[in-house]
Design an enzyme around this catalytic site. Structure first.
Site, PDB file in Angstrom:
ATOM      1  N   LEU A  76       0.802  -1.217   0.029  1.00 53.15           N
ATOM      2  CA  LEU A  76       0.169  -0.004   0.140  1.00 53.15           C
ATOM      3  C   LEU A  76       0.804   1.182  -0.058  1.00 53.15           C
ATOM      4  CD1 LEU A  76      -2.788  -1.314   2.657  1.00 53.15           C
ATOM      5  CD2 LEU A  76      -2.918  -1.448   0.113  1.00 53.15           C
ATOM      6  N   CYS A  77       2.024   1.141  -0.021  1.00 55.47           N
ATOM      7  CA  CYS A  77       2.909   2.390  -0.162  1.00 55.47           C
ATOM      8  C   CYS A  77       3.041   2.724  -1.441  1.00 55.47           C
ATOM      9  CB  CYS A  77       4.544   2.159   0.196  1.00 55.47           C
ATOM     10  SG  CYS A  77       4.671   2.254   2.065  1.00 55.47           S
ATOM     11  N   HIS A  78       2.797   4.126  -1.550  1.00 50.67           N
ATOM     12  CA  HIS A  78       3.198   4.706  -3.165  1.00 50.67           C
ATOM     13  C   HIS A  78       4.488   4.854  -3.767  1.00 50.67           C
ATOM     14  CE1 HIS A  78      -0.591   6.594  -1.215  1.00 50.67           C
ATOM     15  NE2 HIS A  78      -1.120   6.550  -2.710  1.00 50.67           N
ATOM     16  N   MET A 114       7.972   6.175   5.553  1.00 43.03           N
ATOM     17  CA  MET A 114       8.239   4.828   5.253  1.00 43.03           C
ATOM     18  C   MET A 114       9.443   4.654   4.682  1.00 43.03           C
ATOM     19  SD  MET A 114       5.901   3.515   7.191  1.00 43.03           S
ATOM     20  CE  MET A 114       6.765   2.095   6.953  1.00 43.03           C
ATOM     21  N   GLU A 115       9.735   5.461   3.630  1.00 40.44           N
ATOM     22  CA  GLU A 115      11.139   5.445   2.831  1.00 40.44           C
ATOM     23  C   GLU A 115      12.473   5.504   3.943  1.00 40.44           C
ATOM     24  OE1 GLU A 115       7.920   5.397  -0.109  1.00 40.44           O
ATOM     25  OE2 GLU A 115       8.276   6.786   1.693  1.00 40.44           O
ATOM     26  N   ASP A 129      24.047  -8.473   8.546  1.00 32.13           N
ATOM     27  CA  ASP A 129      24.351  -9.550   7.468  1.00 32.13           C
ATOM     28  C   ASP A 129      25.974  -9.569   7.253  1.00 32.13           C
ATOM     29  OD1 ASP A 129      23.841 -11.476   5.637  1.00 32.13           O
ATOM     30  OD2 ASP A 129      24.387  -9.842   3.929  1.00 32.13           O
TER      31      ASP A 129
END
Length: 159
Positions: A76-78, A114-115, A129
């Site tokens: 749902l992120c653009h 969100m980014e 990692d």
């Protein structure tokens, strides 16, 4: 009073928010994350003795790439045309950790929180990692939004 969740309709079904009527404004978001590790691991990284090379450079690139891939990772992120993504990493030997700070910017109808959060998270995961062979007990913590600017809700800054 808590505001209504924007990604759920009246029946509780998830949907992508329609931003077509919103105004284009400059949007900026900053986020952070920490990765706590053994003092020896941090020293190995900062002294450039890691066999895999420059750990910070790799994590920085991973963070930038993650910000650009955010809509592929989070439903749902653009899709956004980011104009700037910055990822900085700093060793904090006194706390045996690395602090990651990210900044995402663009002119758009929707924000970049969100980014920025995804960039910080993936940079931390990349550090994990690359160093897990020598320190499996590392802990990623404190992933949070620091600040957002732009849009209808204006400026917000974490306390």
């Amino acid at each position: 009073m808590m505001s209504k969740l924007t990604h759920l309709d009246d029946t509780g079904a998830a949907y992508m928010v329609d931003v077509s009527e919103k105004t284009i404004t400059t949007r900026v978001a900053r986020a952070e994350a920490y990765i706590v590790m053994k003092a020896e691991t941090l020293k190995m990284i900062t002294e450039g003795r890691h066999k895999k090379g420059d750990v910070f450079a790799t994590a920085r690139i991973a963070g930038v790439m993650a910000a650009k891939k955010c809509p592929e990772l989070i439903p749902l992120c653009h899709s956004l045309l980011l104009t700037s993504v910055k990822v900085s990493l700093s060793a904090e030997p006194d706390n045996s950790r690395v602090r990651i700070e990210t900044m995402c910017k663009l002119d758009a109808k929707t924000g970049v929180e969100m980014e920025a959060l995804t960039a910080a998270s993936v940079a931390a995961l990349t550090l994990y990692d690359m160093c897990k062979a020598v320190d499996k007990g590392m802990v990623i913590e404190g992933v949070r939004l620091l600040e957002k600017e732009g849009g209808r809700s204006g400026h917000w800054k974490a306390e």
